[in-house]
Scaffold this motif. Structure first.
Motif, PDB file in Angstrom:
ATOM      1  N   ASN A   1       0.769  -0.593   0.233  1.00 26.83           N
ATOM      2  CA  ASN A   1      -0.065  -0.321   0.032  1.00 26.83           C
ATOM      3  C   ASN A   1       0.983   1.434  -0.679  1.00 26.83           C
ATOM      4  O   ASN A   1       2.175   0.930   0.101  1.00 26.83           O
ATOM      5  CB  ASN A   1      -1.076  -0.037   1.282  1.00 26.83           C
ATOM      6  N   ASP A   2       0.291   2.445  -0.387  1.00 29.64           N
ATOM      7  CA  ASP A   2       0.942   3.287  -0.143  1.00 29.64           C
ATOM      8  C   ASP A   2       1.718   3.833   1.249  1.00 29.64           C
ATOM      9  O   ASP A   2       2.946   4.580   1.131  1.00 29.64           O
ATOM     10  CB  ASP A   2       0.036   4.902   0.030  1.00 29.64           C
ATOM     11  N   LYS A   3       1.684   3.084   1.566  1.00 30.21           N
ATOM     12  CA  LYS A   3       2.522   3.853   4.385  1.00 30.21           C
ATOM     13  C   LYS A   3       3.777   2.404   3.416  1.00 30.21           C
ATOM     14  O   LYS A   3       4.130   2.312   4.361  1.00 30.21           O
ATOM     15  CB  LYS A   3       1.831   3.438   4.326  1.00 30.21           C
ATOM     16  N   THR A   4       3.786   1.308   2.643  1.00 30.14           N
ATOM     17  CA  THR A   4       4.794   0.313   2.718  1.00 30.14           C
ATOM     18  C   THR A   4       6.307   1.083   2.686  1.00 30.14           C
ATOM     19  O   THR A   4       6.417   1.536   1.620  1.00 30.14           O
ATOM     20  CB  THR A   4       4.417  -0.560   1.329  1.00 30.14           C
ATOM     21  N   ASN A   5       6.678   0.408   3.437  1.00 29.17           N
ATOM     22  CA  ASN A   5       8.439   1.187   3.020  1.00 29.17           C
ATOM     23  C   ASN A   5       9.346  -0.074   2.617  1.00 29.17           C
ATOM     24  O   ASN A   5       9.487  -0.733   2.067  1.00 29.17           O
ATOM     25  CB  ASN A   5       8.672   1.471   5.002  1.00 29.17           C
ATOM     26  N   ILE A   6       9.736   0.570   1.509  1.00 33.89           N
ATOM     27  CA  ILE A   6      10.167   0.695   0.216  1.00 33.89           C
ATOM     28  C   ILE A   6      11.331  -0.913   0.441  1.00 33.89           C
ATOM     29  O   ILE A   6      12.035  -1.935   0.260  1.00 33.89           O
ATOM     30  CB  ILE A   6      11.057   1.232  -0.915  1.00 33.89           C
ATOM     31  N   ILE A   7      12.314  -0.230   1.296  1.00 39.21           N
ATOM     32  CA  ILE A   7      13.600  -0.965   2.225  1.00 39.21           C
ATOM     33  C   ILE A   7      13.048  -1.601   3.261  1.00 39.21           C
ATOM     34  O   ILE A   7      13.686  -2.393   3.596  1.00 39.21           O
ATOM     35  CB  ILE A   7      14.494   0.040   2.685  1.00 39.21           C
TER      36      ILE A   7
ATOM     37  N   GLY B   1      18.216  12.365  -9.557  1.00 40.13           N
ATOM     38  CA  GLY B   1      19.139  12.961  -8.692  1.00 40.13           C
ATOM     39  C   GLY B   1      18.852  13.585  -7.484  1.00 40.13           C
ATOM     40  O   GLY B   1      19.336  14.197  -6.219  1.00 40.13           O
ATOM     41  N   LYS B   2      19.328  15.084  -8.093  1.00 36.98           N
ATOM     42  CA  LYS B   2      19.435  16.159  -7.421  1.00 36.98           C
ATOM     43  C   LYS B   2      18.144  16.509  -6.455  1.00 36.98           C
ATOM     44  O   LYS B   2      17.760  16.735  -5.447  1.00 36.98           O
ATOM     45  CB  LYS B   2      19.770  17.706  -8.155  1.00 36.98           C
ATOM     46  N   TYR B   3      16.985  16.099  -7.023  1.00 39.66           N
ATOM     47  CA  TYR B   3      15.523  16.173  -6.380  1.00 39.66           C
ATOM     48  C   TYR B   3      15.206  15.499  -5.466  1.00 39.66           C
ATOM     49  O   TYR B   3      15.154  15.766  -4.255  1.00 39.66           O
ATOM     50  CB  TYR B   3      14.561  15.979  -7.868  1.00 39.66           C
ATOM     51  N   ALA B   4      16.238  14.217  -5.871  1.00 41.98           N
ATOM     52  CA  ALA B   4      16.138  13.174  -4.872  1.00 41.98           C
ATOM     53  C   ALA B   4      16.654  13.362  -3.207  1.00 41.98           C
ATOM     54  O   ALA B   4      16.009  13.260  -2.179  1.00 41.98           O
ATOM     55  CB  ALA B   4      16.082  11.922  -5.405  1.00 41.98           C
ATOM     56  N   ILE B   5      17.843  14.172  -3.501  1.00 40.73           N
ATOM     57  CA  ILE B   5      18.638  14.484  -2.276  1.00 40.73           C
ATOM     58  C   ILE B   5      17.593  15.280  -1.238  1.00 40.73           C
ATOM     59  O   ILE B   5      18.007  14.750   0.339  1.00 40.73           O
ATOM     60  CB  ILE B   5      19.706  15.194  -2.595  1.00 40.73           C
ATOM     61  N   LYS B   6      16.588  16.440  -2.431  1.00 43.05           N
ATOM     62  CA  LYS B   6      15.739  16.686  -1.055  1.00 43.05           C
ATOM     63  C   LYS B   6      14.432  16.554  -0.892  1.00 43.05           C
ATOM     64  O   LYS B   6      14.211  17.078   0.581  1.00 43.05           O
ATOM     65  CB  LYS B   6      16.074  18.582  -1.928  1.00 43.05           C
ATOM     66  N   HIS B   7      14.631  15.610  -1.540  1.00 39.46           N
ATOM     67  CA  HIS B   7      12.578  14.764  -1.476  1.00 39.46           C
ATOM     68  C   HIS B   7      13.257  13.729  -1.316  1.00 39.46           C
ATOM     69  O   HIS B   7      13.089  12.509  -2.521  1.00 39.46           O
ATOM     70  CB  HIS B   7      12.003  14.895  -2.268  1.00 39.46           C
ATOM     71  N   PRO B   8      13.780  13.237  -0.225  1.00 38.61           N
ATOM     72  CA  PRO B   8      13.650  11.493  -0.401  1.00 38.61           C
ATOM     73  C   PRO B   8      12.714  10.641  -0.524  1.00 38.61           C
ATOM     74  O   PRO B   8      11.165  11.161   0.403  1.00 38.61           O
ATOM     75  CB  PRO B   8      15.056  11.136   0.588  1.00 38.61           C
ATOM     76  N   VAL B   9      12.718   9.171  -0.727  1.00 37.91           N
ATOM     77  CA  VAL B   9      11.349   9.027  -0.789  1.00 37.91           C
ATOM     78  C   VAL B   9      11.788   7.278  -0.048  1.00 37.91           C
ATOM     79  O   VAL B   9      13.086   6.944   0.263  1.00 37.91           O
ATOM     80  CB  VAL B   9      11.158   8.363  -2.559  1.00 37.91           C
ATOM     81  N   GLN B  10      10.723   7.398   0.474  1.00 36.74           N
ATOM     82  CA  GLN B  10      10.699   5.672   1.828  1.00 36.74           C
ATOM     83  C   GLN B  10       9.835   5.151   1.215  1.00 36.74           C
ATOM     84  O   GLN B  10      10.035   3.730   1.612  1.00 36.74           O
ATOM     85  CB  GLN B  10      11.382   6.457   2.838  1.00 36.74           C
ATOM     86  N   THR B  11       8.473   5.649   0.942  1.00 37.36           N
ATOM     87  CA  THR B  11       7.085   4.932   1.000  1.00 37.36           C
ATOM     88  C   THR B  11       7.510   4.584  -0.567  1.00 37.36           C
ATOM     89  O   THR B  11       7.409   5.424  -1.159  1.00 37.36           O
ATOM     90  CB  THR B  11       6.385   4.987   1.747  1.00 37.36           C
ATOM     91  N   ILE B  12       5.826   3.797  -0.346  1.00 40.78           N
ATOM     92  CA  ILE B  12       6.229   3.655  -2.202  1.00 40.78           C
ATOM     93  C   ILE B  12       4.826   4.828  -2.285  1.00 40.78           C
ATOM     94  O   ILE B  12       4.959   5.117  -3.840  1.00 40.78           O
ATOM     95  CB  ILE B  12       4.504   2.389  -1.855  1.00 40.78           C
ATOM     96  N   GLY B  13       4.092   5.149  -1.556  1.00 43.40           N
ATOM     97  CA  GLY B  13       3.323   6.562  -2.084  1.00 43.40           C
ATOM     98  C   GLY B  13       4.172   7.353  -2.337  1.00 43.40           C
ATOM     99  O   GLY B  13       3.762   8.282  -3.077  1.00 43.40           O
ATOM    100  N   GLU B  14       5.051   8.157  -1.547  1.00 47.63           N
ATOM    101  CA  GLU B  14       6.312   9.265  -1.609  1.00 47.63           C
ATOM    102  C   GLU B  14       7.153   8.695  -3.382  1.00 47.63           C
ATOM    103  O   GLU B  14       6.912   9.579  -3.934  1.00 47.63           O
ATOM    104  CB  GLU B  14       7.114   8.870  -1.020  1.00 47.63           C
TER     105      GLU B  14
END
Length: 102
Positions: free
Chosen positions: A32-38, A69-82
């Motif tokens: 689901n959207d809250k699932t943590n990818i790692i 990559g530049k965007y992801a550094i400032k906006h890291p993604v941890q969950t499926i929703g993100e």
């Protein structure tokens, strides 16, 4: 640039869920959207790159990995929703992604 519609949102969500279910060998119903990818799926950053390539081809996107990559550094993604939210921005803004950042 692609205008994001509900159909595109649903399509991208379905592709992301199926991708992680297949790659991580889990039942899609457990994602689901809250699932943590790692932590929940044992996913990694290479999977994100594979997804970007899938969407670049599907939507004929013009975006450089360094921009993402530049965007992801400032906006890291941890969950499926993100990840889905970031993918929507990539599809919508392509190489203007950094200009979209708030």
């Amino acid at each position: 640039m692609v205008k994001i519609t509900e159909n595109i949102q649903n399509e991208v969500t379905g592709i992301v869920y199926k991708f992680f279910a297949d790659e991580c060998e889990v039942d899609i119903s457990t994602i689901n959207d809250k699932t943590n990818i790692i932590n929940d799926l044992d996913g990694d950053s290479l999977m994100f790159l594979e997804l970007i390539e899938i969407f670049k081809k599907k939507y004929n996107l013009d975006i450089e990995l360094k921009t993402i990559g530049k965007y992801a550094i400032k906006h890291p993604v941890q969950t499926i929703g993100e990840l889905i939210d970031m993918q929507m921005l990539i599809i919508e803004f392509e190489n203007k992604l950094l200009d979209s950042a708030t």
